[in-house]
Design a protein around this motif. Structure first.
Motif, PDB file in Angstrom:
ATOM      1  N   THR A 170      94.966  37.030  27.935  1.00 18.83           N
ATOM      2  CA  THR A 170      94.382  36.822  26.605  1.00 18.83           C
ATOM      3  C   THR A 170      92.928  37.296  26.632  1.00 18.83           C
ATOM      4  O   THR A 170      92.343  37.481  27.705  1.00 18.83           O
ATOM      5  CB  THR A 170      94.356  35.324  26.240  1.00 18.83           C
ATOM      6  N   ALA A 171      92.364  37.445  25.426  1.00 15.89           N
ATOM      7  CA  ALA A 171      90.952  37.837  25.328  1.00 15.89           C
ATOM      8  C   ALA A 171      90.083  36.797  26.023  1.00 15.89           C
ATOM      9  O   ALA A 171      89.140  37.132  26.742  1.00 15.89           O
ATOM     10  CB  ALA A 171      90.563  37.961  23.859  1.00 15.89           C
ATOM     11  N   GLU A 172      90.425  35.534  25.821  1.00 16.93           N
ATOM     12  CA  GLU A 172      89.642  34.441  26.407  1.00 16.93           C
ATOM     13  C   GLU A 172      89.586  34.545  27.930  1.00 16.93           C
ATOM     14  O   GLU A 172      88.536  34.390  28.550  1.00 16.93           O
ATOM     15  CB  GLU A 172      90.294  33.115  25.987  1.00 16.93           C
ATOM     16  N   GLU A 173      90.744  34.827  28.536  1.00 17.03           N
ATOM     17  CA  GLU A 173      90.768  34.972  29.999  1.00 17.03           C
ATOM     18  C   GLU A 173      89.967  36.194  30.445  1.00 17.03           C
ATOM     19  O   GLU A 173      89.291  36.152  31.476  1.00 17.03           O
ATOM     20  CB  GLU A 173      92.220  35.060  30.493  1.00 17.03           C
ATOM     21  N   ALA A 174      90.053  37.267  29.678  1.00 14.38           N
ATOM     22  CA  ALA A 174      89.293  38.478  30.039  1.00 14.38           C
ATOM     23  C   ALA A 174      87.786  38.201  29.993  1.00 14.38           C
ATOM     24  O   ALA A 174      87.035  38.641  30.866  1.00 14.38           O
ATOM     25  CB  ALA A 174      89.652  39.627  29.102  1.00 14.38           C
ATOM     26  N   VAL A 175      87.365  37.473  28.989  1.00  9.82           N
ATOM     27  CA  VAL A 175      85.943  37.137  28.855  1.00  9.82           C
ATOM     28  C   VAL A 175      85.495  36.290  30.054  1.00  9.82           C
ATOM     29  O   VAL A 175      84.439  36.517  30.644  1.00  9.82           O
ATOM     30  CB  VAL A 175      85.698  36.391  27.521  1.00  9.82           C
ATOM     31  N   ARG A 176      86.344  35.346  30.414  1.00 11.93           N
ATOM     32  CA  ARG A 176      86.018  34.471  31.553  1.00 11.93           C
ATOM     33  C   ARG A 176      85.887  35.289  32.840  1.00 11.93           C
ATOM     34  O   ARG A 176      84.938  35.118  33.617  1.00 11.93           O
ATOM     35  CB  ARG A 176      87.130  33.425  31.678  1.00 11.93           C
ATOM     36  N   ILE A 177      86.824  36.198  33.064  1.00 11.32           N
ATOM     37  CA  ILE A 177      86.782  37.014  34.291  1.00 11.32           C
ATOM     38  C   ILE A 177      85.552  37.928  34.278  1.00 11.32           C
ATOM     39  O   ILE A 177      84.880  38.100  35.301  1.00 11.32           O
ATOM     40  CB  ILE A 177      88.090  37.828  34.448  1.00 11.32           C
ATOM     41  N   ALA A 178      85.228  38.477  33.109  1.00 10.75           N
ATOM     42  CA  ALA A 178      84.054  39.367  33.015  1.00 10.75           C
ATOM     43  C   ALA A 178      82.779  38.614  33.391  1.00 10.75           C
ATOM     44  O   ALA A 178      81.940  39.119  34.138  1.00 10.75           O
ATOM     45  CB  ALA A 178      83.946  39.929  31.602  1.00 10.75           C
ATOM     46  N   ARG A 179      82.654  37.396  32.889  1.00  8.95           N
ATOM     47  CA  ARG A 179      81.456  36.587  33.209  1.00  8.95           C
ATOM     48  C   ARG A 179      81.404  36.265  34.701  1.00  8.95           C
ATOM     49  O   ARG A 179      80.342  36.301  35.324  1.00  8.95           O
ATOM     50  CB  ARG A 179      81.477  35.288  32.403  1.00  8.95           C
ATOM     51  N   LEU A 180      82.561  35.947  35.277  1.00  8.54           N
ATOM     52  CA  LEU A 180      82.607  35.638  36.711  1.00  8.54           C
ATOM     53  C   LEU A 180      82.251  36.861  37.542  1.00  8.54           C
ATOM     54  O   LEU A 180      81.524  36.762  38.540  1.00  8.54           O
ATOM     55  CB  LEU A 180      84.001  35.132  37.097  1.00  8.54           C
ATOM     56  N   ALA A 181      82.737  38.026  37.125  1.00 10.29           N
ATOM     57  CA  ALA A 181      82.450  39.255  37.873  1.00 10.29           C
ATOM     58  C   ALA A 181      80.960  39.552  37.834  1.00 10.29           C
ATOM     59  O   ALA A 181      80.367  39.972  38.829  1.00 10.29           O
ATOM     60  CB  ALA A 181      83.256  40.418  37.301  1.00 10.29           C
ATOM     61  N   ARG A 182      80.353  39.312  36.687  1.00 15.58           N
ATOM     62  CA  ARG A 182      78.907  39.543  36.591  1.00 15.58           C
ATOM     63  C   ARG A 182      78.172  38.572  37.520  1.00 15.58           C
ATOM     64  O   ARG A 182      77.255  38.967  38.243  1.00 15.58           O
ATOM     65  CB  ARG A 182      78.438  39.391  35.137  1.00 15.58           C
ATOM     66  N   ALA A 183      78.627  37.314  37.524  1.00 16.42           N
ATOM     67  CA  ALA A 183      77.994  36.317  38.408  1.00 16.42           C
ATOM     68  C   ALA A 183      78.212  36.662  39.881  1.00 16.42           C
ATOM     69  O   ALA A 183      77.425  36.283  40.743  1.00 16.42           O
ATOM     70  CB  ALA A 183      78.546  34.927  38.099  1.00 16.42           C
ATOM     71  N   ALA A 184      79.294  37.389  40.159  1.00 18.89           N
ATOM     72  CA  ALA A 184      79.596  37.763  41.546  1.00 18.89           C
ATOM     73  C   ALA A 184      78.789  38.967  42.010  1.00 18.89           C
ATOM     74  O   ALA A 184      78.927  39.416  43.142  1.00 18.89           O
ATOM     75  CB  ALA A 184      81.088  38.048  41.689  1.00 18.89           C
ATOM     76  N   GLY A 185      77.976  39.506  41.125  1.00 21.59           N
ATOM     77  CA  GLY A 185      77.085  40.588  41.534  1.00 21.59           C
ATOM     78  C   GLY A 185      77.521  41.975  41.121  1.00 21.59           C
ATOM     79  O   GLY A 185      77.063  42.975  41.673  1.00 21.59           O
ATOM     80  N   CYS A 186      78.409  42.064  40.121  1.00 22.73           N
ATOM     81  CA  CYS A 186      78.923  43.377  39.725  1.00 22.73           C
ATOM     82  C   CYS A 186      78.085  44.087  38.665  1.00 22.73           C
ATOM     83  O   CYS A 186      78.412  45.207  38.278  1.00 22.73           O
ATOM     84  CB  CYS A 186      80.348  43.245  39.210  1.00 22.73           C
ATOM     85  N   GLY A 187      77.080  43.452  38.155  1.00 22.34           N
ATOM     86  CA  GLY A 187      76.317  44.110  37.089  1.00 22.34           C
ATOM     87  C   GLY A 187      76.980  43.897  35.734  1.00 22.34           C
ATOM     88  O   GLY A 187      77.833  43.019  35.581  1.00 22.34           O
ATOM     89  N   ASP A 188      76.602  44.729  34.767  1.00 26.23           N
ATOM     90  CA  ASP A 188      77.004  44.494  33.374  1.00 26.23           C
ATOM     91  C   ASP A 188      78.221  45.282  32.894  1.00 26.23           C
ATOM     92  O   ASP A 188      78.650  45.126  31.773  1.00 26.23           O
ATOM     93  CB  ASP A 188      75.835  44.847  32.445  1.00 26.23           C
ATOM     94  N   TRP A 189      78.714  46.164  33.739  1.00 21.91           N
ATOM     95  CA  TRP A 189      79.861  46.952  33.296  1.00 21.91           C
ATOM     96  C   TRP A 189      81.148  46.161  33.519  1.00 21.91           C
ATOM     97  O   TRP A 189      81.275  45.440  34.512  1.00 21.91           O
ATOM     98  CB  TRP A 189      79.965  48.258  34.084  1.00 21.91           C
ATOM     99  N   VAL A 190      82.083  46.328  32.592  1.00 20.66           N
ATOM    100  CA  VAL A 190      83.384  45.687  32.794  1.00 20.66           C
ATOM    101  C   VAL A 190      84.486  46.534  32.169  1.00 20.66           C
ATOM    102  O   VAL A 190      84.305  47.119  31.101  1.00 20.66           O
ATOM    103  CB  VAL A 190      83.400  44.239  32.245  1.00 20.66           C
ATOM    104  N   LYS A 191      85.594  46.628  32.896  1.00 23.20           N
ATOM    105  CA  LYS A 191      86.790  47.267  32.351  1.00 23.20           C
ATOM    106  C   LYS A 191      87.691  46.158  31.835  1.00 23.20           C
ATOM    107  O   LYS A 191      88.208  45.346  32.619  1.00 23.20           O
ATOM    108  CB  LYS A 191      87.512  48.072  33.439  1.00 23.20           C
ATOM    109  N   ILE A 192      87.868  46.108  30.507  1.00 23.97           N
ATOM    110  CA  ILE A 192      88.734  45.080  29.931  1.00 23.97           C
ATOM    111  C   ILE A 192      90.183  45.505  30.123  1.00 23.97           C
ATOM    112  O   ILE A 192      90.569  46.608  29.765  1.00 23.97           O
ATOM    113  CB  ILE A 192      88.497  44.906  28.411  1.00 23.97           C
ATOM    114  N   GLU A 193      90.928  44.605  30.689  1.00 24.78           N
ATOM    115  CA  GLU A 193      92.346  44.862  30.941  1.00 24.78           C
ATOM    116  C   GLU A 193      93.075  43.573  30.599  1.00 24.78           C
ATOM    117  O   GLU A 193      92.920  42.572  31.287  1.00 24.78           O
ATOM    118  CB  GLU A 193      92.491  45.232  32.429  1.00 24.78           C
ATOM    119  N   VAL A 194      93.788  43.559  29.481  1.00 29.04           N
ATOM    120  CA  VAL A 194      94.544  42.370  29.073  1.00 29.04           C
ATOM    121  C   VAL A 194      96.016  42.759  29.013  1.00 29.04           C
ATOM    122  O   VAL A 194      96.403  43.623  28.229  1.00 29.04           O
ATOM    123  CB  VAL A 194      94.096  41.836  27.700  1.00 29.04           C
TER     124      VAL A 194
END
Lengths: 271, 68
Positions: free
Chosen positions: A86-110
């Motif tokens: 879901t969009a909600e899960e994608a948003v959650r993963i994107a925020r976690l990836a940023r916190a993990a040190g990945c920077g601001d880019w994200v590939k949305i994959e739902v």
């Protein structure tokens, strides 16, 4: 327009995404390699500047290492939101990836579909709207659909990443006609993601005017991934150059390449 | 005395009074973890040593792996 001094390589051919000027148009994925240790050689051989990765729960039983430990500084990290339904899960993963040190880019994959792993364009648009507002550079993975791409453009996506064929299938540009429409109509970089199985297919996507391609399985499952990475690099460069060079028109009937003055024909008929 | 928490979706019994960081150090793969979600919120790494785990807490401990 013939002119002997035409430059072979354009002076400036950047791909600008999220304020970053890229010279490489080959993005590589880091999944499915026999070992993380192969990844640095593959990236070097591909001359890639953008690299994807995934976020997963730690498996306490099997040792895992952070893929970032294998990536050199200066690469743009593109974490995906794989696993999101879901969009909600994608948003959650994107925020976690940023916190993990990945920077601001994200590939949305739902993805909800488990047979063909086709993306849910509707949820992808919603996730894009939310993450753009949070300052992410959003690259959504989508089924090639013009209306979806228009909504992604309105939402502030940095690129659109249509699939060529199902993820990991190595089947090539099955969706080529739809990708062509996106390239013509959408003023965003169109990056062909998923399905490209051979360098020739990457070259074709680039000749069509794709801004870049993202390749993972085709390199990772090759017998020699490092050599295949180089083959993809050359193909992407060749395809890009061909696109810029402007391919000639296609015709149904032959168009002679040599002058049709036919003196040999005359000589033959004299006998 | 022990308490129960949920780690990566699995009920886990741990010693009472442990801080997150101290508990993580007792697990395999110490160097793998990159990000922790604590009761649904991302928990900054600097807060791991001072966050004491309580009965019913939910943890997601995540790592960046290869992916396409």
């Amino acid at each position: 327009m013939t002119h002997v001094n035409m430059p072979i390589v354009p002076v400036e051919d950047w791909l600008e995404i999220g304020g970053v000027k890229l010279t490489s148009r080959l993005f590589v994925g880091t999944g499915k390699f026999p070992a993380h240790a192969v990844v640095p050689s593959v990236i070097e051989s591909a001359a890639s500047q953008v690299v994807t990765m995934a976020l997963r729960r730690v498996d306490w039983q099997n040792p895992q290492e952070n893929i970032l430990n294998y990536l050199t500084d200066g690469l743009v990290l593109l974490p995906n939101t794989s696993g999101a339904r879901t969009a909600e899960e994608a948003v959650r993963i994107a925020r976690l990836a940023r916190a993990a040190g990945c920077g601001d880019w994200v590939k949305i994959e739902v993805i909800r579909d488990q047979h063909y792993l086709l993306p849910d364009n509707f949820e992808t648009v919603i996730a894009t709207e939310i993450l753009v507002k949070e300052g992410f550079t959003v690259l959504p993975y989508v089924s090639p659909d013009l209306s979806t791409a228009r909504r992604l453009l309105e939402a502030g996506a940095a690129a659109v990443m249509p699939l060529g064929a199902p993820i990991g299938s190595n089947r090539g540009l099955k969706t080529r006609e739809l990708i062509k429409i996106l390239i013509e109509e959408i003023p965003l970089p169109v990056i062909v993601d998923a399905g490209i199985g051979r360098p020739s297919e990457a070259a074709e996507a680039m000749e069509m005017g794709a801004a870049a391609v993202l390749v993972n399985t085709a390199i990772a499952t090759a017998e020699n991934p490092v050599a295949m990475a180089r083959a993809f690099r050359l193909a992407v460069e060749a395809g890009r150059l061909a696109h810029l060079a402007g391919p000639g028109a296609r015709t149904e009937q032959a168009q002679a390449s040599s002058p049709l003055t036919g003196f040999l024909h005359e000589a033959l008929t004299v006998d | 005395m022990n308490i129960n928490i949920t780690v990566n979706g699995k009920e886990t019994e741990i010693q009472d009074g442990l801080a997150l960081r101290a508990w993580l150090e007792g697990q395999n793969n110490f160097k793998a973890w990159t990000v922790v979600e604590y009761n649904g919120e991302i928990l900054e790494r600097e807060l791991w040593p001072s966050t004491v785990l309580h009965e019913g807490d939910k943890l997601e401990v995540l790592v960046l792996l290869g992916g396409g």
